[in-house]
Every structure is written in C-alpha cells, then in structure tokens.
Design an enzyme around this catalytic site. Structure first.
Site, PDB file in Angstrom:
ATOM      1  CG  ASP A  75      12.707  -3.598 -50.444  1.00 43.13           C
ATOM      2  OD1 ASP A  75      13.591  -2.768 -51.548  1.00 43.13           O
ATOM      3  OD2 ASP A  75      12.596  -2.428 -49.373  1.00 43.13           O
ATOM      4  CG  ASN A 144       6.975   4.115 -41.962  1.00 37.10           C
ATOM      5  OD1 ASN A 144       7.515   4.386 -43.298  1.00 37.10           O
ATOM      6  ND2 ASN A 144       6.278   3.220 -42.736  1.00 37.10           N
ATOM      7  CG  HIS A 146       9.439   2.554 -45.421  1.00 38.61           C
ATOM      8  ND1 HIS A 146       8.212   2.376 -45.100  1.00 38.61           N
ATOM      9  CD2 HIS A 146      10.304   3.019 -46.664  1.00 38.61           C
ATOM     10  CE1 HIS A 146       8.086   2.095 -46.496  1.00 38.61           C
ATOM     11  NE2 HIS A 146       9.098   2.623 -47.314  1.00 38.61           N
ATOM     12  CD  GLU A 151       7.188  -0.727 -43.191  1.00 39.98           C
ATOM     13  OE1 GLU A 151       7.364   1.231 -42.908  1.00 39.98           O
ATOM     14  OE2 GLU A 151       6.012  -0.589 -43.960  1.00 39.98           O
TER      15      GLU A 151
HETATM   16  C1  GLP Z   1       9.463   1.288 -51.113  1.00 38.87           C
HETATM   17  C2  GLP Z   1      11.031   0.843 -50.246  1.00 38.87           C
HETATM   18  C3  GLP Z   1      11.990   1.880 -50.392  1.00 38.87           C
HETATM   19  C4  GLP Z   1      11.557   3.143 -50.877  1.00 38.87           C
HETATM   20  C5  GLP Z   1      10.406   3.557 -50.254  1.00 38.87           C
HETATM   21  C6  GLP Z   1      10.314   4.874 -50.821  1.00 38.87           C
HETATM   22  O1  GLP Z   1       8.423   1.059 -50.203  1.00 38.87           O
HETATM   23  N1  GLP Z   1      10.779  -0.196 -49.747  1.00 38.87           N
HETATM   24  O2  GLP Z   1      13.001   0.969 -50.146  1.00 38.87           O
HETATM   25  O3  GLP Z   1      12.549   4.185 -50.291  1.00 38.87           O
HETATM   26  O4  GLP Z   1       9.329   2.881 -50.062  1.00 38.87           O
HETATM   27  O5  GLP Z   1       9.782   4.875 -51.942  1.00 38.87           O
HETATM   28  P1  GLP Z   1       8.969   6.215 -53.005  1.00 38.87           P
HETATM   29  O6  GLP Z   1      10.659   6.389 -53.322  1.00 38.87           O
HETATM   30  O7  GLP Z   1       8.367   5.660 -54.267  1.00 38.87           O
HETATM   31  O8  GLP Z   1       8.743   6.686 -52.455  1.00 38.87           O
END
Ligand code: GLP
Length: 254
Positions: A75, A144, A146, A151
C-alpha cells in the site's frame, strides 16, 4: 520457540520483538535460498522494521541475495510524493532497499500520485498477477484488524483500490507524523483478493496492543469487519507473534 498449529496456520510465539524479527527474517531467508528470484510482497509499519534489519545483516554477510528478487508493496498513502519522507516508497528505501543488493527497478509500490486510482489499481493487480502470485506476502496487522489498508467494512475488496482511512488508523499512525492533521486520510491498497493470491503469507505482530485483534483474527468468525480474519481461509499462513501479542490467544486455547 513455541509452535502452534491452527487449521492450515502455523503460529510461532517468540519471546520478544527481536526474536519475532529474527524468526520472520529466517522464513524469508529460507525462501530466498530455495528460490533466489522470489517475488516478495512487502509491508510497512513499525512491526517489520526489525525483520528488515535482520535481512540487511544477512545480505551484508553474504548469506542471502536480493539480486534477482522482485518486490510488491501492499500500500501507499494517497496523495503523496515518493520524495516525502512519510511515503511508504521512502520508508522501503530507508528501511530495506537502500541497504541490500536489490535492483530498485524490480521494486513496486502503488503510485501515491496516480491521476486515476482505479487505473493504477488495475495496473498494479496485473503486475502482481504476472508473478503468478507473490511467493510470500509479509503482513502486519492494524489494531482494528486491517491488513494493508483494507479497513473494516461490509465486503472484502477483491482488487487494489483507493480507501479512506479509519479514524483509528489515522490515530495509530499519527505517531510517525508531527501532528495528527498531517496524516493522510486516503491510501491505495492491494485488495483482500490481491493479498489472498499470495502463495504464502507471513504475518507479524508485536506488543500487547495487538493481543485482542490477534485473538479475533485467528479465533473469531471470518468477516470483512476484521479484514485479517480472511487469512483463516488461506492454505499457507505463518504467524509470528511475540509473547505480548500472543497473550490473549494463548489464554483462550491453552
Ligand atoms: C499500517 C500499514 C499496515 C500495517 C499496520 C500496522 O497503517 N498500512 O500495513 O501492518 O498499519 O502498523 P504497525 O506495524 O506500525 O503496528
């Protein structure tokens, strides 16, 4: 390391973040040794940073090479310039690509400045499809549920598409920005359908903040309201948790 089999999923419980990172790197290294021209699906966020550091070390020691590897990131924020240090393009160069022998021309990230997101999504899915499905898709998980930036919603999105970020995601990601107002509210993400074409999945989660959603993803019902729950339907999933992220799951199944 404690290993649990749950249907087609293998769950590894590491002691802490470092051990989780090392285990994740070992899984990728094993693939690269068996298939030097592997297609890697890559993720951003705080979670995989330690794993990328381990991979950089292995590459420096000559244990693995990225020379023939191609990569496809999940993404990108939208709209955002590649040069913006908050872009996922910048993140990947900073945390991995600039430090290993990968050919930058073989790395792919959705274009955060695409004029037409639908066309960008279609072209991106065609790129991924041309690999025959990435060999391994690295995932983190949002608080959440995702994955990528898919989402919680009413239907699983099959294709790469533009999304509006959840308030919770914006709040969670604000820690990387000077203020919450600077967090982009939109993104382009691989769809759930795109993610599910991966031949194998490697999901990492660390810290007690992730404990409730990890349990929900693995033991709850499969629903687009918890996008990561779809992984229960994938045939080759490895989940690497640290003890804190595994706590609620373990207290349920042990
Ligand atoms: C982000 C990314 C995800 C990631 C998630 C968790 O916004 N788009 O690919 O897995 O949120 O992030 P973190 O590893 O910082 O907890």
């Amino acid at each position: 390391m404690k290993t649990i089999k749950l249907n087609d999923m293998t769950i590894y419980v590491a002691k802490n973040y470092d051990e989780m990172s090392q285990k994740g790197a070992e899984i990728i290294a094993e693939l690269l040794k068996a298939k030097p021209d592997a297609a890697l699906g890559l993720a951003t966020g705080g979670t995989p940073v330690g794993m990328y550091k381990e991979l950089i070390e292995m590459n420096k020691k000559g244990e693995i090479s990225f020379k023939e590897v191609s990569s496809y990131n999940l993404d990108e924020y939208y709209p955002i310039e590649k040069t913006n240090d908050q872009s996922y393009d910048y993140f990947m160069r900073d945390n991995l690509f600039n430090h290993v022998d990968i050919d930058i021309n073989n790395t792919h990230i959705p274009n955060g400045m695409a004029a037409d997101c639908a066309a960008e999504g279609k072209a991106y899915d065609e790129l991924v499809r041309a690999t025959g499905g990435v060999d391994i898709q690295v995932l983190g998980i949002g608080g959440n549920g995702h994955i990528g930036f898919n989402e919680p919603c009413d239907v699983f999105d099959p294709i790469t598409h533009q999304v509006t970020l959840d308030e919770r995601t914006i709040r969670d990601n604000a820690r990387f920005f000077n203020s919450i107002e600077e967090v982009p509210t939109q993104a382009i993400t691989m769809g759930i359908g795109t993610i599910m074409t991966a031949k194998s999945i490697l999901l990492l989660a660390s810290g007690k903040g992730k404990a409730p959603i990890v349990k929900e993803m693995l033991l709850g019902k499969v629903t687009p309201q918890v996008p990561a729950s779809i992984l229960q339907f994938h045939k080759d999933v490895k989940i690497v948790l640290d003890e804190e992220a595994a706590a609620e799951l373990l207290s349920e199944i042990e």
